[in-house]
Design a protein around this motif. Structure first.
Motif, PDB file in Angstrom:
ATOM      1  N   GLN A   1       1.323   4.679  -0.073  1.00 18.89           N
ATOM      2  CA  GLN A   1       0.904   3.527  -0.868  1.00 18.89           C
ATOM      3  C   GLN A   1      -0.307   3.792  -1.755  1.00 18.89           C
TER       4      GLN A   1
ATOM      5  N   GLY B   1       6.097   3.981   0.121  1.00 15.21           N
ATOM      6  CA  GLY B   1       5.779   2.553   0.180  1.00 15.21           C
ATOM      7  C   GLY B   1       4.883   2.029  -0.910  1.00 15.21           C
TER       8      GLY B   1
ATOM      9  N   LYS C   1       5.358  -1.610  -2.288  1.00  9.14           N
ATOM     10  CA  LYS C   1       6.475  -2.275  -1.598  1.00  9.14           C
ATOM     11  C   LYS C   1       5.956  -3.038  -0.390  1.00  9.14           C
ATOM     12  N   SER C   2       6.489  -4.243  -0.246  1.00  9.45           N
ATOM     13  CA  SER C   2       6.156  -5.010   0.948  1.00  9.45           C
ATOM     14  C   SER C   2       7.006  -4.502   2.107  1.00  9.45           C
ATOM     15  N   GLU C   3       6.646  -4.947   3.328  1.00 12.70           N
ATOM     16  CA  GLU C   3       7.411  -4.516   4.494  1.00 12.70           C
ATOM     17  C   GLU C   3       8.848  -5.027   4.429  1.00 12.70           C
ATOM     18  N   GLN C   4       9.042  -6.210   3.855  1.00 16.32           N
ATOM     19  CA  GLN C   4      10.402  -6.734   3.717  1.00 16.32           C
ATOM     20  C   GLN C   4      11.207  -5.894   2.726  1.00 16.32           C
ATOM     21  N   GLN C   5      10.571  -5.424   1.665  1.00 18.46           N
ATOM     22  CA  GLN C   5      11.269  -4.560   0.715  1.00 18.46           C
ATOM     23  C   GLN C   5      11.672  -3.242   1.362  1.00 18.46           C
TER      24      GLN C   5
ATOM     25  N   THR D   1       7.595  -3.261  13.542  1.00 18.34           N
ATOM     26  CA  THR D   1       6.753  -2.570  12.578  1.00 18.34           C
ATOM     27  C   THR D   1       7.404  -1.231  12.234  1.00 18.34           C
TER      28      THR D   1
END
Length: 880
Positions: free
Chosen positions: A237, A533, A536-540, A700
């Protein structure tokens, strides 16, 4: 008084006596006292000059005798090419193996590190042996407390490991990274070969991302590209700049591709990391303050740690028995290899003992056959000292020949052993052959030469051997017979120790290879797909994996695919901690630790992809998302242990571990919807496992692995799967594709190498020992030719003689096995008291080794036994 001084005084007295006698004779002839003494002095010369001449002649005589002995030994050895070749080759095995292994041990355990002032660098370790953890590592609050409470350490350096997906340096890839504070490289005393290393300017949440490449990664993956400095890379990220390349050094505590500052890792900036006292994932190093010793530092650390644990009792359970330890960096680095290297050294010493014993038997037998020659020399006045000097010259030439051949082969053997030892210490990859091999070979040759020269007993002028020089047969005295058998027993005993050890390793390897793992390992392809990542969000990220699975499922030949956070066995040590949990049936006693379970995040169809049955209930599905009741699947062993005698379906589990709660696992009851067969993805020999599986929708995502079940050749799917995933994200890493069967084989490589290496040692030892036993029996048979001839002439059946000789060989082997068992047991107990990880061989390896040795000894005895049974009585009696 030394021998030299005593000889000097004796010589002086003798010269003085001659002068006095001559002076007296001259006085008797009428000379005056002064004239007689002057003439006597001129006749016999100055005493001091005579002494010097005498000792000069003695030195000259020594070298003259030595050169004559060596020339004579060369002539004798040329006349016995078979003996010479066998002895030289046998000793070459023992000396070459020892020279190579000593060089290996020296290079790994004794060679200085490149770290500046290495004797001031310490490694600090936190342990919780009460729960089986020898290294819990440290949390950030613990490190802050230690820094504030100790005065014997001038500076601390921290190092934690994390996985990044990296883009910007060629192909996107997953890299293993060390995340460090700005003081780390200064504490470790390391330097750059290019650019700079991380320092204080790279600390703090406001610093720019910075990366140092390790030397091996720079040379292998980037071909030593000098333009890499200043390039920007994306690490998951965050962006970071390559600021330097680290010098070649020991990659401790683990081998990484890059070393980055803290700001590159969002996890290291999170409250979980910064404030979580039980979130332990950081290795800790220190540099001793000036004038401070390691023992003083240990005392200081223990006092500080005792105060910390007293202030925060909730973070240090009594059952876990948390302790703090410190040791020099060198000792910590070599700890993993020390045991295997010492075992290797012991094995090579046994090989050397076997080789020397074998050559000792050859020399004994040869000396008996040369009995007449030695007896004649003794009868003609040769002293025992002169005869021994002759034997010493012969053994010295043989041993030097063996040493030369052994040293010549040692570099090749060292290269093989270095590749083997690199599994235990990366220092082995830096080894080069140096003069150590030469002087070790020379020293071993000298030791062997002296030992072998004093093996045979010598005849004297008045001995029966000297008197009986006309006998044409071979005569073996009781002393020689005992020595021959003793050396054969020593060879068998040493071989048995090596064979039992190799058998234990082979049994362990076989057990691991044949273990029922509960997975369809042959038809499951595992691929590392860590998501880049950035932005990007965790849902993405979840959506990416779900779409990747959907597309891969559509490929021809794919039976099903699924997501998981770790590849069985290969990712052990990366993400396999056990976390505390409770259930709606568990009664927690005060002061007792909660049970611990593995935490696994998976997608629906994970069990089907791995070929693991869901025994009760159901699998996850797309409806088990964030808007529904939290659900989990548990392993069979967890269900049986936590809900004995009742159905676990419908009951609840709760994560009570602070670390899981920090990762988003709120202490919310999670309903059990399924029970799956145990998957032991950490141990090579599976055992009962307590595992809680969480759906990808709620867990997670700290790793990305795809598992693909196929009826076709799994490797034929690598290219289409890679293309499918790259179509979703062009810079997505897709790496390390392998079937679970091959992953398991890769993880078993160190055990397989152990078995092969020690199996070769045991095989060589066994071959030498059996040749020695056969040689001893053959020689004893030749010495008893007349006896056998008489017995056959008197009607003894040949079969009886055959059985008798084989029984002798079996008896030697049996005594050797018994002695080897006793010696091996004592050595194992002694080594076990020093190296706790050493195990005693079980009954099966010991029994198999004993049976193999006894059977092999019987086979080796067959040839001399057949010779004994075929003795012609007439030919035997003609010798007399």
């Amino acid at each position: 008084m030394s021998g030299h001084k005593r000889n000097s005084e004796d010589f002086s007295d003798e010269i003085k006596a001659h002068i006095e006698n001559e002076a007296q004779r001259l006085r008797d002839l009428g000379m005056s006292e002064a004239e007689a003494r002057e003439k006597a002095q001129r006749t016999f010369g100055n005493v001091t000059g005579a002494q010097e001449s005498f000792y000069e002649s003695r030195r000259w005589l020594f070298w003259d005798h030595l050169s004559r002995d060596i020339r004579f030994a060369l002539r004798v050895l040329r006349k016995s090419p078979g003996f010479t070749a066998v002895a030289v080759l046998t000793l070459a095995l023992g000396i070459g193996a020892n020279a190579a292994i000593f060089s290996l041990v020296r290079g790994i355990l004794l060679r200085p590190l490149v770290n500046r002032d290495e004797d001031r660098i310490i490694y600090i370790r936190e342990t919780a042996r009460g729960i089986g953890n020898d290294n819990t590592t440290f949390s950030v609050p613990e490190i802050h407390d230690l820094k504030a409470s100790t005065h014997t350490i001038s500076e601390f350096g921290d190092f934690s490991v994390i996985g990044f997906t990296m883009a910007g340096l060629g192909e996107p890839r997953e890299v293993r990274a060390g995340v460090v504070g700005g003081s780390f490289f200064d504490v470790m005393g390391l330097h750059p070969v290019l650019g700079r290393l991380l320092d204080a300017r790279d600390d703090g949440p406001g610093a720019a991302g910075a990366v140092v490449l390790t030397y091996r990664f720079w040379t292998t993956a980037l071909s030593s590209d000098p333009t890499v400095i200043g390039k920007t890379v994306r690490l998951s990220q965050r962006d970071a700049t390559v600021v330097g390349v680290l010098e070649p050094s020991i990659p401790y505590p683990t081998e990484t591709e890059i070393i980055a500052n803290v700001v590159t890792s969002p996890h290291h900036l999170s409250a979980t990391m910064v404030t979580g006292r039980v979130h332990r994932m950081t290795e800790l190093f220190g540099r001793l303050a000036p004038g401070m010793t390691l023992e003083q530092t240990r005392t200081d650390l223990r006092a500080a740690y005792s105060s910390i644990t007293a202030q925060h009792p909730e973070a240090y359970s009594k059952k876990a028995n948390f302790q703090i330890e410190a040791r020099l960096l060198r000792d910590q680095i070599t700890a993993g290899a020390r045991t295997i290297l010492i075992v290797l050294m012991a094995a090579s010493v046994l090989i050397f003992v076997i080789a020397c014993s074998n050559v000792a038997n050859l020399i004994l037998a040869r000396t008996v056959r040369r009995e007449n020659e030695l007896a004649v020399r003794a009868a003609l006045g040769a002293s025992a000292r002169a005869l021994r000097r002759t034997l010493l010259a012969e053994s010295l030439l043989v041993c030097m020949g063996g040493a030369a051949l052994g040293v010549a082969t040692a570099p090749a053997l060292l290269n093989v052993l270095a590749r083997y030892a690199s599994r235990y210490s990366v220092r082995a990859l830096e080894l080069n052959v140096d003069a150590t091999v030469l002087w070790v070979g020379a020293l071993l040759a000298l030791i062997a030469a002296v030992l072998l020269a004093y093996v045979p007993s010598l005849p004297t002028a008045g001995s029966p051997q000297a008197a009986g020089t006309t006998s044409g047969g071979v005569r073996v005295t009781g002393s020689t017979n005992r020595r021959l058998r003793a050396f054969a027993v020593i060879q068998i005993a040493a071989s048995f120790v090596l064979l039992a050890g190799a058998s234990m390793l082979a049994k362990t390897l076989l057990a691991m290879q044949e273990a029922r793992i509960g997975l369809d390992a042959r038809r499951v392809l595992a691929i590392n797909v860590p998501v880049l990542g950035a932005g990007k969000s965790e849902q993405q990220v979840r959506d990416f994996y779900k779409e990747a699975i959907r597309r891969v499922d559509a490929l021809p030949g794919v039976d099903g695919s699924a997501f998981g956070v770790m590849t069985p066995w290969r990712d052990v040590g990366r993400i396999d901690p056990k976390f505390q949990f409770s259930t709606d049936r568990y009664v927690h006693a005060s002061g007792e630790d909660y049970p611990r379970a593995e935490y696994r995040v998976i997608s629906p169809a994970y069990f089907a992809a791995l070929g693991v049955p869901v025994l009760e209930g159901r699998d996850f599905n797309a409806l088990d998302g964030s808007g529904t009741e939290p659900v989990v699947i548990v392993s069979q062993s967890l269900a049986q242990r936590m809900f004995p005698g009742e159905d676990a379906i419908g009951h609840h589990v709760i994560w009570v571990d602070p670390v899981v709660q920090m990762m988003g696992g709120a202490p919310t009851p999670r309903r059990i919807i399924g029970i799956a067969a145990d998957i032991d993805d950490t141990d090579m020999i599976p055992g009962p496992t307590l595992t809680i599986y969480t759906s990808i929708e709620r867990g997670t995502l700290f790793g990305g692995r795809l598992f693909i079940h196929t009826r076709a050749n799994p490797y034929s799917l690598v290219t289409p799967v890679t293309q499918t995933i790259r179509a979703l994200s062009a810079d997505q890493p897709v790496e390390r594709a392998a079937t679970l069967e091959d992953v398991r084989a890769e993880v078993l490589t160190p055990d397989r190498l152990n078995t092969i290496v020690f199996g070769v040692f045991a095989g060589v030892a066994l071959a030498i020992a059996l040749v020695g036993v056969a040689g001893v029996l053959a020689f004893l048979v030749s010495a008893r030719t007349r006896e056998f001839g008489i017995r056959l002439a008197l009607g003894a059946p040949p079969e009886r003689l055959l059985r008798g000789v084989i029984a002798q060989g079996a008896a030697i082997a049996a005594i050797g096995v018994a002695a080897g068992g006793a010696i091996g047991y004592a050595l194992a107990r002694f080594a076990g008291s020093i190296f706790g990880e050493l195990r005693m061989p079980g009954a099966l390896p010991v029994s198999v080794s004993a049976a193999v040795l006894l059977a092999a000894a019987a086979v080796a005895s067959a040839w001399p036994a057949v010779r004994a049974a075929r003795v012609d009585p007439l030919v035997a009696l003609k010798h007399e």
